[in-house]
Design an enzyme around this catalytic site. Structure first.
Site, PDB file in Angstrom:
ATOM      1  N   GLU A 169      37.400  45.244  54.444  1.00  0.00           N
ATOM      2  CA  GLU A 169      37.675  45.737  53.097  1.00  0.00           C
ATOM      3  C   GLU A 169      39.115  45.408  52.729  1.00  0.00           C
ATOM      4  OE1 GLU A 169      34.788  49.113  52.036  1.00  0.00           O
ATOM      5  OE2 GLU A 169      36.462  50.050  53.041  1.00  0.00           O
ATOM      6  N   GLY A 175      38.342  49.584  44.726  1.00  0.00           N
ATOM      7  CA  GLY A 175      38.472  50.400  43.516  1.00  0.00           C
ATOM      8  C   GLY A 175      39.281  49.744  42.416  1.00  0.00           C
ATOM      9  N   SER A 215      35.111  46.583  45.571  1.00  0.00           N
ATOM     10  CA  SER A 215      34.558  46.262  44.245  1.00  0.00           C
ATOM     11  C   SER A 215      33.280  45.438  44.307  1.00  0.00           C
ATOM     12  CB  SER A 215      35.614  45.580  43.367  1.00  0.00           C
ATOM     13  OG  SER A 215      36.717  46.445  43.184  1.00  0.00           O
TER      14      SER A 215
HETATM   15  P1  PGA Z   1      34.879  50.202  46.018  1.00  0.00           P
HETATM   16  O1  PGA Z   1      35.189  50.931  47.423  1.00  0.00           O
HETATM   17  O2  PGA Z   1      33.514  49.594  46.118  1.00  0.00           O
HETATM   18  O3  PGA Z   1      34.954  51.303  44.985  1.00  0.00           O
HETATM   19  O4  PGA Z   1      35.936  49.165  45.814  1.00  0.00           O
HETATM   20  C1  PGA Z   1      34.759  50.382  48.632  1.00  0.00           C
HETATM   21  C2  PGA Z   1      35.225  51.248  49.787  1.00  0.00           C
HETATM   22  O5  PGA Z   1      36.358  51.738  49.744  1.00  0.00           O
HETATM   23  O6  PGA Z   1      34.480  51.473  50.778  1.00  0.00           O
END
Ligand code: PGA
Length: 258
Positions: A169, A175, A215
């Site tokens: 990630e 986010g 995201s």
């Molecule tokens: P997101 O978060 O899909 O909202 O970017 C992913 C995560 O933090 O596991």
């Protein structure tokens, strides 16, 4: 052959009724026969794990916790132990999420202890790793991934049959609406798999699921999971709406049947 895993990380969202409603509707909409080779996981906050588990009891979806204590038991107010999760038959638990690393100053040695507690209880860890924007721009992505993997996993005995999931990630994509391109993600995943192969052997490395997170949404999932080393997603924001979550499960089913 690895499965495709679609895991929703709810973070600190939803309440008791909302958790129950989401999971009941998810159970209704999942057709077990169509899910060959696709694993569906939801990770609600601690107080809603049990209601989510009950609502999903007769469905193929499984639940995950979002974090765990590094201690086994005792005077640690506010903490939840791996044994407690095991008593709920918890199959999965996220560990080392970048929000824990950033806001709660979790370091590699703490994350390693948490992994040990989970493996002792036969709970499958979903270990999160990833670089910040500053680190990527400084050309340090591989170094950061290597350090995070080695701090978390070096001291562990991982052999064939040890189920562990890694989630790559990139912190700058979480986010933010900014997703890594499929090629960027594939490059990072291939690097993670080659590290696992050097450390634990090619056979073990080829069995470990590596998820992308940051995201991920219905519009970009197909291209990401089409990559050779991307075995699904750990999805935050887009996993909170059932329609979007179902759309991503359908993308995984379509990818599996190719
Ligand atoms: P997101 O978060 O899909 O909202 O970017 C992913 C995560 O933090 O596991």
């Amino acid at each position: 052959m690895r499965d495709i895993i679609i895991a929703g990380n709810w973070k600190m969202n939803k309440d008791w009724a909302g958790s129950r409603e989401f999971c009941s509707l998810l159970a209704e909409q999942l057709a077990p026969a169509a899910l060959q080779g696709v694993r569906v996981i939801v990770a609600p906050p601690f107080p809603f794990l049990d209601i989510a588990r009950q609502a999903l009891e007769h469905s193929p979806a499984r639940i995950s916790a979002q974090d765990i204590s590094s201690h086994t038991d005792g005077a640690y107010t506010g903490e939840v132990s791996a044994a407690m999760l095991a008593s709920l038959n918890m199959p999965y638990c996220i560990v080392g999420h970048s929000e824990r690393r950033q806001y709660h100053h979790e370091d590699g040695s703490l994350i390693n202890q948490k992994l040990q507690r989970l493996l002792e209880q036969q709970i499958i860890p979903i270990l999160c790793i990833g670089e910040t924007l500053q680190e990527r721009e400084a050309g340090q992505t591989q170094e950061i991934l290597q350090n995070q993997l080695s701090e978390a996993l070096d001291a562990l005995q991982i052999s064939q049959g040890t189920d562990i999931v890694i989630a790559y990630e990139p912190v700058w994509a979480i986010g933010t609406g900014r997703t890594a391109t499929a090629q960027m993600a594939q490059d990072a995943h291939a690097f993670v798999r080659s590290w696992l192969s050097k450390r634990f052997g090619a056979e073990v490395a080829s069995q470990i699921h590596i998820l992308y997170g940051g995201s991920m949404k219905p519009e970009n999932i197909a291209e990401l999971i089409a990559q050779e080393d991307i075995d699904g997603g750990l999805i935050g924001g887009a996993s909170l709406k059932l329609n979007d979550f179902m759309a991503m499960i359908h993308s995984a089913i379509a990818q599996k049947s190719k």
